[in-house]
Structures are given as C-alpha cells and as structure tokens.
Design a protein around this motif. Structure first.
Motif, PDB file in Angstrom:
ATOM      1  N   TYR A  67       9.892  -5.188 -21.042  1.00 39.82           N
ATOM      2  CA  TYR A  67       8.875  -5.814 -20.190  1.00 39.82           C
ATOM      3  C   TYR A  67       9.168  -5.542 -18.720  1.00 39.82           C
ATOM      4  O   TYR A  67       8.277  -5.173 -17.953  1.00 39.82           O
ATOM      5  N   MET A  68      10.428  -5.740 -18.313  1.00 42.40           N
ATOM      6  CA  MET A  68      10.792  -5.555 -16.907  1.00 42.40           C
ATOM      7  C   MET A  68      10.645  -4.099 -16.469  1.00 42.40           C
ATOM      8  O   MET A  68      10.275  -3.827 -15.321  1.00 42.40           O
ATOM      9  N   GLU A  69      10.910  -3.191 -17.368  1.00 41.84           N
ATOM     10  CA  GLU A  69      10.771  -1.767 -17.028  1.00 41.84           C
ATOM     11  C   GLU A  69       9.310  -1.447 -16.682  1.00 41.84           C
ATOM     12  O   GLU A  69       9.026  -0.759 -15.692  1.00 41.84           O
ATOM     13  N   LYS A  70       8.407  -1.956 -17.495  1.00 39.14           N
ATOM     14  CA  LYS A  70       6.973  -1.740 -17.230  1.00 39.14           C
ATOM     15  C   LYS A  70       6.540  -2.438 -15.939  1.00 39.14           C
ATOM     16  O   LYS A  70       5.768  -1.884 -15.150  1.00 39.14           O
ATOM     17  N   LEU A  71       7.036  -3.644 -15.736  1.00 40.07           N
ATOM     18  CA  LEU A  71       6.665  -4.417 -14.549  1.00 40.07           C
ATOM     19  C   LEU A  71       7.136  -3.722 -13.276  1.00 40.07           C
ATOM     20  O   LEU A  71       6.367  -3.558 -12.312  1.00 40.07           O
ATOM     21  N   ASN A  72       8.393  -3.310 -13.251  1.00 37.85           N
ATOM     22  CA  ASN A  72       8.936  -2.638 -12.062  1.00 37.85           C
ATOM     23  C   ASN A  72       8.201  -1.336 -11.759  1.00 37.85           C
ATOM     24  O   ASN A  72       7.947  -0.995 -10.596  1.00 37.85           O
ATOM     25  N   GLY A  73       7.852  -0.615 -12.816  1.00 32.63           N
ATOM     26  CA  GLY A  73       7.129   0.642 -12.635  1.00 32.63           C
ATOM     27  C   GLY A  73       5.747   0.407 -12.035  1.00 32.63           C
ATOM     28  O   GLY A  73       5.308   1.141 -11.127  1.00 32.63           O
ATOM     29  N   PHE A  74       5.057  -0.613 -12.530  1.00 22.99           N
ATOM     30  CA  PHE A  74       3.727  -0.925 -12.021  1.00 22.99           C
ATOM     31  C   PHE A  74       3.792  -1.307 -10.550  1.00 22.99           C
ATOM     32  O   PHE A  74       2.998  -0.820  -9.730  1.00 22.99           O
ATOM     33  N   ILE A  75       4.730  -2.175 -10.195  1.00 17.28           N
ATOM     34  CA  ILE A  75       4.844  -2.627  -8.805  1.00 17.28           C
ATOM     35  C   ILE A  75       5.184  -1.464  -7.876  1.00 17.28           C
ATOM     36  O   ILE A  75       4.593  -1.314  -6.799  1.00 17.28           O
ATOM     37  N   THR A  76       6.107  -0.633  -8.302  1.00 21.92           N
ATOM     38  CA  THR A  76       6.515   0.515  -7.471  1.00 21.92           C
ATOM     39  C   THR A  76       5.331   1.441  -7.186  1.00 21.92           C
ATOM     40  O   THR A  76       5.098   1.846  -6.040  1.00 21.92           O
ATOM     41  N   ARG A  77       4.578   1.771  -8.209  1.00 25.56           N
ATOM     42  CA  ARG A  77       3.436   2.687  -8.040  1.00 25.56           C
ATOM     43  C   ARG A  77       2.384   2.106  -7.106  1.00 25.56           C
ATOM     44  O   ARG A  77       1.851   2.807  -6.230  1.00 25.56           O
ATOM     45  N   ARG A  78       2.074   0.826  -7.275  1.00 25.30           N
ATOM     46  CA  ARG A  78       1.011   0.225  -6.468  1.00 25.30           C
ATOM     47  C   ARG A  78       1.451   0.047  -5.010  1.00 25.30           C
ATOM     48  O   ARG A  78       0.663   0.269  -4.084  1.00 25.30           O
ATOM     49  N   VAL A  79       2.694  -0.359  -4.792  1.00 23.12           N
ATOM     50  CA  VAL A  79       3.187  -0.519  -3.419  1.00 23.12           C
ATOM     51  C   VAL A  79       3.190   0.831  -2.693  1.00 23.12           C
ATOM     52  O   VAL A  79       2.763   0.938  -1.535  1.00 23.12           O
ATOM     53  N   ASP A  80       3.664   1.875  -3.360  1.00 26.42           N
ATOM     54  CA  ASP A  80       3.696   3.196  -2.745  1.00 26.42           C
ATOM     55  C   ASP A  80       2.294   3.683  -2.401  1.00 26.42           C
ATOM     56  O   ASP A  80       2.074   4.321  -1.354  1.00 26.42           O
ATOM     57  N   TYR A  81       1.339   3.384  -3.257  1.00 28.75           N
ATOM     58  CA  TYR A  81      -0.052   3.797  -2.987  1.00 28.75           C
ATOM     59  C   TYR A  81      -0.577   3.123  -1.715  1.00 28.75           C
ATOM     60  O   TYR A  81      -1.182   3.773  -0.856  1.00 28.75           O
ATOM     61  N   VAL A  82      -0.338   1.819  -1.587  1.00 26.57           N
ATOM     62  CA  VAL A  82      -0.825   1.083  -0.410  1.00 26.57           C
ATOM     63  C   VAL A  82      -0.153   1.601   0.862  1.00 26.57           C
ATOM     64  O   VAL A  82      -0.794   1.749   1.906  1.00 26.57           O
TER      65      VAL A  82
END
Length: 698
Positions: free
Chosen positions: A661-676
């Motif tokens: 679960y945490m692996e998916k969560l961290n990946g999602f947050i990283t991608r979205r923050v980098d996009y912004v």
C-alpha cells in the motif's frame, strides 16, 4: 494473581465498564481500581503524528526543494492538552501487577488506532496479555458479552495496519499537496481576493473530493438551460365517473419518434400539442378553455361553449386494463449516513449535530453503536431481538406497538428476511434501540427525543407486514393516439400504520409513498367503477387540456444528501469494473464524513445554510477547485478516493500488505508533486477566478 486493566476511549464509557465490573471509587485520579480490576480511559486521541519539522527543523519552512516529503519511519508525539491523562494511562499499562489488558476503545478502525498509538508511545511490553473487547452497545449485557468473548489483540493487527495507513495517507497527501499547491498558486489566490497576506491552500484526499462534488453541481445548475415542454392530458368519462389519462407517442401514433417531441409524452412547441388535439376533433378554443363536454348544459358553472364545439361525443376505445397488487416493504434499518440524511430533512440539522446526538443516545444506552455503515442485523442479534422489543414496552410512545409484535411473535422469522444479512456487516450492524436506558430520555433535548423515536419506529416497522396497494393501469385510444391512466388505492396499511412519528404533521404514506404525477391516488369507489372496464369498451373523451412544464436543473446538495453521496460515491464512477470493485467503499467513513463537511465550511470553502441545510460553494472554494482541477485533477474524483478506501479495506482483510500500500501511495504522491512543480497555470487560473467571481458579487 495479577490485575486486569480495562482501557476505554472516553471517561463515560469507562464508567459503564466499571459499573459492570463492580469497580467503585474516585475517578479524579484518572482511573478506578478494585481488588481485581483497574479501569481507565483515553480522552479521544492522546497521540498524534508529528509535523515535518520534528524530522528536521529545516522542514518548518515550506519549499519546493523539500517536497515530496516521504519519511521511511513516522514520528509521533503526545497531544499537550491531554499529556496528564496519557501519563496516567501509560503508568497503568506498565504496572507490574497488571498482567492482562482489555482494549475497550470504540469498536472500529479509529478506536483501534487510538489504543495502538498509546500502546506504542507507552512502550507496553509485548509479553503482556492483550485482549480486544468488541461491543455494539453499552448495555450491561453487551459489555459482559464483550468481555467474556474478548479475542487476542493480535487478531486485529490487520485492522490496526489499515488504521495506521489511513492516517499516513491523509497526512502525506495533505502535507505534500497542500504545500506544493500553496507554493505555486497561494499568492495568486490571495492577490485575487485582495487578502493582502499569503495563505495556504488546504487540500486532502477526502475533503477535496467533496469540494469537487459541490462545485461541479453548482456549475451544472448555472449552465442549465430550461427547456419548456407541453403535455396533452385527456379527461375520460365512464358511468358518471371521470379519470385522467396522459397522451404518449407510442408505436402507431402519428408522432412516434417525431423530432417535434420532448420525450415520448410531450411536445417542444405548444402549436404541435394543439395540432394533436385538433387531429382528435377538438378545437383550439375547446382545449384552451378547458371545456368538459360531459357536463350538462343546465350546470351554471359551465363556461359558454364555443359555437364550433360539437355535440357528438368523442369516444375512445379501451385497449388494455391491467390490475395488480403491489406490496411496499418497510425500509431497511438506519446506518449513520441514512440517519443523518433523515435528520437533515426532518429537523434541518447538520450531519455533525446528528452524530453528536446519536453518540449521546449511545452513551446513555438507548441505541446501539452509531458509526456503522450497515443497514441490517446480524444473525446472532436477530436470535435475541425479542429482548429489544420487550424493553420497548417501557417506552410509552410505542408501548402498544411493542406488545402487539410480541403477541404476534412476528420477530420469529426475521432472520429469513432482507433485514438480516451477515455478509453486509463489517464492524457493526444497523442502529437500533437497545430497549434500555429509558430513565435518560427525560434529560434529552427535544430534538434528541424525536430522533430516538424515529430510530425506534424504523426498527419496529420491520416486524410489521408490508403496505398493500391495488393498482390499475388503463390504456385508451382515440384514433391512433393512446392515453395512459394509472390508479392506486391502499388496501392494507401494514407497517405504515406505525411509521409516522408522534410529532409528525403528515402521514407516513404521504410524500414517499405517492407515485409520480401519472398515478392517481384514488378512493375505492372510483376504483371499483374503473375495474369494470374491459378491452374493447368505449369511454367518452370529454376534454383535452395542455399542461406546460419545463425541465429542472439538478438539485443542490443538502447536508444529508451530501453524506449519502459520500457514502455512495462508487455509483458516480463510470468504469463498470472499478465501480463493482468499490461499491461498498464510499468517500471517507461513517465516523469521519460529518467532520469533513464541517471542516470545509469552517475554512470557508463551502457554505452551509443552517435553516435549509443547503450546501453551496464559497468563492475561495471555487478557486481552490480550479487550482486542483488544473494541477491534481484526480483528487477531485471519487475514483481516486474510493480506490484508496478499497485499498485500506484490503489491508484490513489481509489481502494486501502495508508495504504494498505504501509503495503505491508514495509513487502517486511523487508523480503528482513533480507534475505541479513543473507546471505553470497562473494565467489560466486568473481567467477561471474571474469567471467564478461574477457569481459572488454583492
């Protein structure tokens, strides 16, 4: 022999356990103790997650260079206001003479989290025996059962994992997304509002999705264009009785699938409705005057008939007569969302206020556990349900009803009905009266007393038979045009005889049990005449009229319908496979939805009208919506929120691990923050802000 320590979530609950265990004394020390038992309590949360600057003082300053913030190990700290009680609880947990700990916090994910954090911060030895008490009400019998059947705390480790993950998820999304959006666009928002000082943009997994639902609905209403339409109604006469039928363009009609139609039962233009009437030998003047040719000419109230009106009766032929009996079953029992929706309608109170009242009823032993998503009973509870009904004989408002159910023994077959289903229960069954605690009713405020009665009546209804109706559907044709008439009469009240609250001004069978406009609730005399109609018989079409209508915009959410929309968020998802996967996972939980709504109002993203409970956006909320929509759009969609909720359920069920679960969560947050970080929407957002601001000018 060592002592057994019982730790509850609140002092009031601890006192109920103490009463059952026979533990007396002064609670001023933060606990109660006897020869064999110690009873203590938390005061809600005693421990919380630490802010980023606890990891590194440099993180106190918000900077694009320090996000995403994704710690490998999370830090926790005591909540200063309740440190004294934590020290008391921690001391008791670690006392050498305490050999067994009974965890009695609320039976759910949040209650589990409250204790586990205390256990973690107090460094309680793993060697101590720990048991979990899981109860559905605070009656003495239920507490005794919970203690007797307490399971090893380890059996709840998956639930604990899900609780920790839920907190980490909200924490990481809140911190990272709020910081990156605030750093990129916070100044733009404040400058537009002429606020002068910089302010954070607050976003979160659940709250932003709710904001999105409200803003989207408001914009749908603004952009809605009303479409007028014209329905043709016929009045038919038979054996001195009249009935109305609505024209529909079915196959064979001159207007079948015509572009002139608005749906099958109306025209886009008035002139086309008139043309239909004229094709059935009615003049425009007759239709507009509403002349009934069946009335006698000696009737002084009759309008002067038009000279073009014919004296020849215009007949229609009966094409179909269908009779059927219909049963309406009692509704399912209340879960928290359904009860919050009902209270919003009946009492115009917010979901937050409803939850506070239900919690009070629970703590006074009047009802079962309130934070439940289930609307049914468990098989085990159904076997003992006669005890709840028996207790209600001591509640004067429903004394006779309870006695009738007990005399008829209608509770005996309840386990075989739709009101009992173990598969639809996760943590707790539906909210029902315990049949106890009546001494506390006089001390409740009026609204609480009325809510209790609503719960009681909903409960008792399931032991009554369905309401029964006789329905009659008639199709009559003049030339090739068909008119449809539907009638219904109640033949047996069933549960509706007891459904109305004593304070209600209307009957239970009123609003919810009325059909659409097409169905005519009628008396048995009229219906008995109509039942004599047979296929091929002629009836007089004595009058035609045109009823103008217009399409309606979507309704705004009120506080109750918003809670239901959050609970049923899966229904908003278009992808069928995903929708089926998360149909039982809405936005947030029964325990948190009201709090989320209150927070959005408090930070002025949403506005709640206290009189009507209608929810609308504030300008700031619309602006934040536009910021998120152009940057992290998935935060606004139920798919994301409900998918994460599904993941938490899978962790609780042991289907996936916390690490996955945490692996998916961290990946999602990283991608979205980098996009912004690498996107600049400032100019586009200014245009959006200006469009929204038009609707907020005073």
């Amino acid at each position: 022999m060592g002592k057994h320590l019982f730790i509850a979530e609140k002092p009031s609950v601890a006192k109920e356990f103490a009463k059952v265990l026979g533990v007396n004394g002064n609670a001023g020390n933060g606990y109660l103790e006897s020869k064999d038992y110690v009873v203590t309590w938390c005061v809600g949360h005693l421990v919380t997650m630490s802010y980023p600057d606890a990891y590194d003082p440099a993180l106190k300053k918000w900077s694009l260079q320090t996000i995403p913030f994704l710690p490998e190990q999370f830090l926790y700290e005591l909540i200063p206001d309740v440190k004294k009680q934590f020290d008391i609880v921690a001391g008791l947990l670690n006392r050498e003479d305490v050999t067994c700990i009974y965890v009695c916090t609320d039976s759910g994910r949040e209650g589990e989290y409250i204790y586990r954090l205390v256990d973690q911060m107090a460094h309680v030895p793993a060697s101590k025996e720990k048991k979990r008490v899981w109860i559905d009400s605070q009656t003495e019998e239920e507490i005794e059962r919970g203690i007797k059947e307490a399971k090893n705390l380890k059996e709840y480790d998956n639930l604990s994992d899900a609780a920790y993950l839920r907190a980490k998820e909200d924490y990481l999304m809140g911190i990272n997304f709020s910081r990156v959006l605030s750093l990129k666009y916070g100044r733009n928002v404040m400058n537009f509002l002429n606020n002068g000082k910089w302010s954070a943009i607050s976003v979160g997994r659940v709250m932003t999705c709710v904001l999105g639902m409200v803003v989207r609905r408001e914009r749908e209403i603004r952009n809605f264009v009303k479409t007028p339409f014209y329905r043709v109604l016929g009045t038919f006469s038979y054996e001195g009785q009249q009935f109305d039928g609505e024209w529909k363009a079915i196959e064979g009609s001159a207007y079948f699938q015509s572009p002139l139609l608005y749906k099958e039962n109306g025209f886009k233009e008035y002139k086309d409705a008139i043309a239909l009437c004229e094709s059935l030998d009615f003049t425009k003047e007759e239709v507009e005057k509403g002349t009934d040719t069946n009335k006698t000419k000696t009737d002084t109230t009759e309008p002067v008939q038009d000279q073009n009106q014919t004296d020849v009766p215009r007949m229609a032929v009966i094409q179909k007569v269908e009779k059927k009996k219909e049963k309406k079953n009692p509704p399912l029992l209340f879960n928290l969302a359904e009860l919050q929706n009902t209270c919003s309608k009946l009492f115009k109170i917010s979901p937050d206020e409803t939850l506070k009242i239900i919690q009070e009823l629970y703590e006074k032993k009047l009802v079962t556990y309130p934070r439940t998503d289930a609307r049914v009973l468990s098989t085990a509870v159904s076997k003992e349900i006669h005890k709840n009904i028996t207790g209600l004989r001591n509640y004067p408002v429903v004394k006779e009803i309870a006695e009738h159910i007990l005399e008829q023994k209608s509770y005996q077959g309840i386990a075989k009905t739709r009101y009992v289903n173990d598969k639809q229960i996760t943590d707790h069954y539906a909210i029902i009266p315990t049949g106890q605690g009546f001494g506390a009713i006089a001390g409740l405020n009026l609204t609480a007393q009325r809510i209790y009665e609503v719960i009681v009546r909903r409960f008792l209804c399931i032991f009554y038979p369905p309401a029964e109706y006789l329905k009659l559907a008639i199709i009559a044709k003049r030339k090739e045009e068909a008119f449809f008439a539907n009638f219904k009469v109640m033949t047996a009240q069933g549960y509706l005889a007891i459904a109305s609250a004593s304070f209600s001004r209307t009957k239970a069978a009123d609003k919810k049990d009325n059909d659409t406009e097409e169905t005519q609730n009628t008396d048995s005399t009229v219906l008995s005449v109509m039942q004599n109609l047979k296929k091929g018989m002629e009836v007089e079409l004595s009058m035609l009229s045109i009823k103008e209508g217009e399409t309606s915009p979507p309704k705004r959410y009120n506080s109750g319908s918003m809670i239901l929309a959050m609970e049923n968020a899966g229904q908003l998802i278009e992808d069928e496979e995903l929708r089926s996967q998360i149909k039982s996972n809405g936005i947030g939980t029964s325990a948190t939805r009201a709090e989320i709504l209150s927070k959005l109002v408090k930070i002025r993203y949403l506005k709640l009208n206290k009189k009507t409970q209608i929810i609308t956006p504030e300008l700031l909320g619309e602006m934040v919506y536009d910021v998120v929509n152009s940057s992290i759009r998935s935060l606004l969609n139920p798919e994301l929120t409900a998918s994460w909720e599904l993941g938490l359920t899978q962790v609780a069920d042991g289907k996936i691990t916390s690490d996955e679960y945490m692996e998916k969560l961290n990946g999602f947050i990283t991608r979205r923050v980098d996009y912004v970080k690498h996107t600049n929407n400032q100019y586009l957002l200014k245009q959006m802000f200006e469009q929204a601001a038009v609707y907020y000018k005073k």
